[in-house]
Design a protein around this motif. Structure first.
Motif, PDB file in Angstrom:
ATOM      1  N   VAL A  85      -5.112  -5.752  -0.194  1.00 21.43           N
ATOM      2  CA  VAL A  85      -3.799  -5.263  -0.574  1.00 21.43           C
ATOM      3  C   VAL A  85      -3.487  -3.973   0.178  1.00 21.43           C
ATOM      4  O   VAL A  85      -4.362  -3.128   0.376  1.00 21.43           O
ATOM      5  CB  VAL A  85      -3.710  -4.992  -2.091  1.00 21.43           C
ATOM      6  CG1 VAL A  85      -2.267  -4.722  -2.511  1.00 21.43           C
ATOM      7  CG2 VAL A  85      -4.279  -6.156  -2.888  1.00 21.43           C
ATOM      8  N   ALA A  86      -2.241  -3.828   0.619  1.00 21.74           N
ATOM      9  CA  ALA A  86      -1.767  -2.599   1.244  1.00 21.74           C
ATOM     10  C   ALA A  86      -0.491  -2.146   0.544  1.00 21.74           C
ATOM     11  O   ALA A  86       0.237  -2.961  -0.036  1.00 21.74           O
ATOM     12  CB  ALA A  86      -1.509  -2.816   2.735  1.00 21.74           C
ATOM     13  N   ARG A 107       5.951  10.899  -1.274  1.00 22.84           N
ATOM     14  CA  ARG A 107       5.561  11.204  -2.655  1.00 22.84           C
ATOM     15  C   ARG A 107       4.579  10.170  -3.178  1.00 22.84           C
ATOM     16  O   ARG A 107       3.573  10.504  -3.820  1.00 22.84           O
ATOM     17  CB  ARG A 107       6.782  11.241  -3.566  1.00 22.84           C
ATOM     18  CG  ARG A 107       7.794  12.320  -3.279  1.00 22.84           C
ATOM     19  CD  ARG A 107       9.011  12.155  -4.178  1.00 22.84           C
ATOM     20  NE  ARG A 107       9.611  10.826  -4.035  1.00 22.84           N
ATOM     21  CZ  ARG A 107      10.447  10.281  -4.900  1.00 22.84           C
ATOM     22  NH1 ARG A 107      10.777  10.944  -6.008  1.00 22.84           N
ATOM     23  NH2 ARG A 107      10.953   9.071  -4.698  1.00 22.84           N
ATOM     24  N   GLY A 108       4.879   8.907  -2.900  1.00 23.61           N
ATOM     25  CA  GLY A 108       4.034   7.839  -3.420  1.00 23.61           C
ATOM     26  C   GLY A 108       2.627   7.868  -2.861  1.00 23.61           C
ATOM     27  O   GLY A 108       1.663   7.541  -3.567  1.00 23.61           O
ATOM     28  N   ALA A 109       2.485   8.273  -1.605  1.00 17.56           N
ATOM     29  CA  ALA A 109       1.161   8.322  -0.991  1.00 17.56           C
ATOM     30  C   ALA A 109       0.270   9.362  -1.646  1.00 17.56           C
ATOM     31  O   ALA A 109      -0.957   9.272  -1.579  1.00 17.56           O
ATOM     32  CB  ALA A 109       1.301   8.613   0.496  1.00 17.56           C
ATOM     33  N   PRO A 166      -4.831   1.222   0.887  1.00 10.82           N
ATOM     34  CA  PRO A 166      -4.249   2.066   1.936  1.00 10.82           C
ATOM     35  C   PRO A 166      -2.749   2.203   1.753  1.00 10.82           C
ATOM     36  O   PRO A 166      -2.061   1.230   1.429  1.00 10.82           O
ATOM     37  CB  PRO A 166      -4.595   1.315   3.231  1.00 10.82           C
ATOM     38  CG  PRO A 166      -4.731  -0.111   2.813  1.00 10.82           C
ATOM     39  CD  PRO A 166      -5.277  -0.091   1.417  1.00 10.82           C
ATOM     40  N   ALA A 167      -2.237   3.419   1.937  1.00 14.64           N
ATOM     41  CA  ALA A 167      -0.803   3.683   1.781  1.00 14.64           C
ATOM     42  C   ALA A 167      -0.169   3.890   3.151  1.00 14.64           C
ATOM     43  O   ALA A 167      -0.648   4.701   3.949  1.00 14.64           O
ATOM     44  CB  ALA A 167      -0.580   4.907   0.905  1.00 14.64           C
ATOM     45  N   HIS A 168       0.886   3.173   3.423  1.00 15.59           N
ATOM     46  CA  HIS A 168       1.626   3.284   4.672  1.00 15.59           C
ATOM     47  C   HIS A 168       2.991   3.894   4.354  1.00 15.59           C
ATOM     48  O   HIS A 168       3.800   3.289   3.637  1.00 15.59           O
ATOM     49  CB  HIS A 168       1.793   1.918   5.328  1.00 15.59           C
ATOM     50  CG  HIS A 168       0.493   1.236   5.630  1.00 15.59           C
ATOM     51  ND1 HIS A 168      -0.144   1.347   6.850  1.00 15.59           N
ATOM     52  CD2 HIS A 168      -0.309   0.455   4.859  1.00 15.59           C
ATOM     53  CE1 HIS A 168      -1.269   0.663   6.827  1.00 15.59           C
ATOM     54  NE2 HIS A 168      -1.400   0.099   5.624  1.00 15.59           N
TER      55      HIS A 168
END
Length: 388
Positions: free
Chosen positions: A36-37, A43-45, A55-57
């Protein structure tokens, strides 16, 4: 798990309301063996609670406001976000893209459509949000949290699935515990919160409202209240002047345990709040945020109020006298409070995250309608005003 390991992209705006259910789904899919990515904003990261494996993109996502002069810049930002999302999809090869609302979802779902990737959205509130509304006719499925959804066109009813809102595991663990014993002589434990920052109106009204209760009830109060830091001293002074014991704080790490002990909740009507109240079964007096987009907090109260598990007071009617009246109606007799608790519990959807994961897994595997097992096969209904 319904098949081989697959890849999924979750897209959500940078607030807790959007990201908490996204994090819950990510954990469930990860447990089932999928990769899942996350696509979000800055802010969300950084939001606490993001799973380490996720991982946050961060992609740009312009907001198309009311001023047309700002639209060219917003559109350019959306298109850049779409290009970045497409590059992510080329390398990650997701089986589906799942949107949870918020502006970062816009470029991600645009990219999914361009790439021919299946997509779905999850709506946390009882009013379909603006981004989800835009994509309702373009996505393959719409997961909802309530049986009636305003701003949802009847023509999309065949793709709607009643899921509920995922809640934290430590809260869900409380579902099978009985409502705390409440007798005509025992303590009445009241929990008051106003969202992540605390609501000033609660700090101003609740202490005086509790003080207006009949002495026999007022003397049994035990209050826990979340406040803004700048309001703490004033609220503490108010409770002291009323001789009501109260524990105050700007944040409580053990909120689940405090909810477990509470006989009555007073606070806002955000989607996550109501999901937790119905998961545990706690009576509530709800004061919807009046500036919430499309008045969605008031809409969120519809189901639990109709069931008898809560009472809703509009903020302009939220006075100390009205609050005391509603508390007295609920707590004057122990059986009334216990009945309201059971009504709230009946509104809970404790399998929301599993049902949402089942829906997501249906993409890239077997035919959608062959494997979906959500909402006992009953789609959410568009709210009556949406059918006009």
């Amino acid at each position: 798990m319904t098949g081989a390991s697959r890849h999924y992209v979750l897209a959500a705006g940078g607030t807790g309301g959007h990201l908490i259910p996204a994090f819950a789904l990510a954990a469930e899919l990860h447990q089932r063996g999928h990769h899942v990515a996350l696509v979000t904003d800055g802010r969300g990261a950084k939001l606490p609670g993001k799973p380490d494996f996720l991982p946050a993109h961060v992609i740009p996502a312009g907001k198309l406001g009311k001023n047309p002069l700002h639209w060219p810049k917003a559109i350019a930002s959306i298109l850049e976000g779409r290009r970045m999302a497409l590059r992510l999809f080329e390398s990650f090869q997701p089986s589906a893209v799942i949107g949870f609302g918020g502006y970062p979802v816009f470029p991600a779902l645009l990219a999914a459509g361009s790439a021919g990737i299946p997509s779905l959205v999850h709506e946390q509130n009882a009013v379909l949000g603006r981004v989800n509304r835009f994509f309702a006719g373009r996505v393959d499925a719409i997961a909802t949290a309530y049986p009636e959804i305003a701003r949802l066109s009847a023509k999309h009813a065949d793709k709607v699935h009643l899921i509920g809102n995922p809640v934290r595991a430590q809260v869900l663990d409380l579902r099978d515990q009985p409502f705390p014993a409440f007798t005509s002589e025992g303590l009445l434990r009241v929990l008051v919160t106003g969202g992540s920052q605390g609501a000033r109106v609660l700090s101003e009204v609740v202490p005086d409202g509790l003080a207006m209760l009949p002495p026999a009830l007022r003397q049994r109060l035990q209050v826990t209240q979340q406040c803004r830091a700048e309001d703490l001293d004033a609220v503490r002074a108010r409770y002291r002047s009323h001789d009501i014991p109260a524990e105050l704080g700007t944040y409580f790490e053990d909120m689940a345990s405090r909810l477990a002990d509470a006989h009555l909740f007073i606070g806002r009507a955000g989607a996550s709040t109501i999901a937790e109240l119905t998961a545990v079964g706690r009576p509530a007096i709800l004061v919807p945020l009046p500036i919430a987009t499309d008045d969605h907090q008031a809409a969120n109260t519809r189901e639990i109020v109709k069931a008898g598990g809560a009472r809703m007071i509009r903020q302009d009617k939220f006075t100390a006298k009205e609050l005391a009246k509603q508390i007295q109606a609920l707590a004057q007799r122990p059986e009334t409070l216990a009945t309201a608790a059971h009504a709230a519990w009946n509104c809970g959807r404790p399998k929301a995250v599993q049902d949402l994961a089942d829906l997501v897994e249906s993409f890239g595997g077997a035919d959608l309608m062959d494997v979906i097992r959500v909402g006992e096969g009953t789609p959410a209904a568009p709210a009556r005003e949406a059918l006009a």
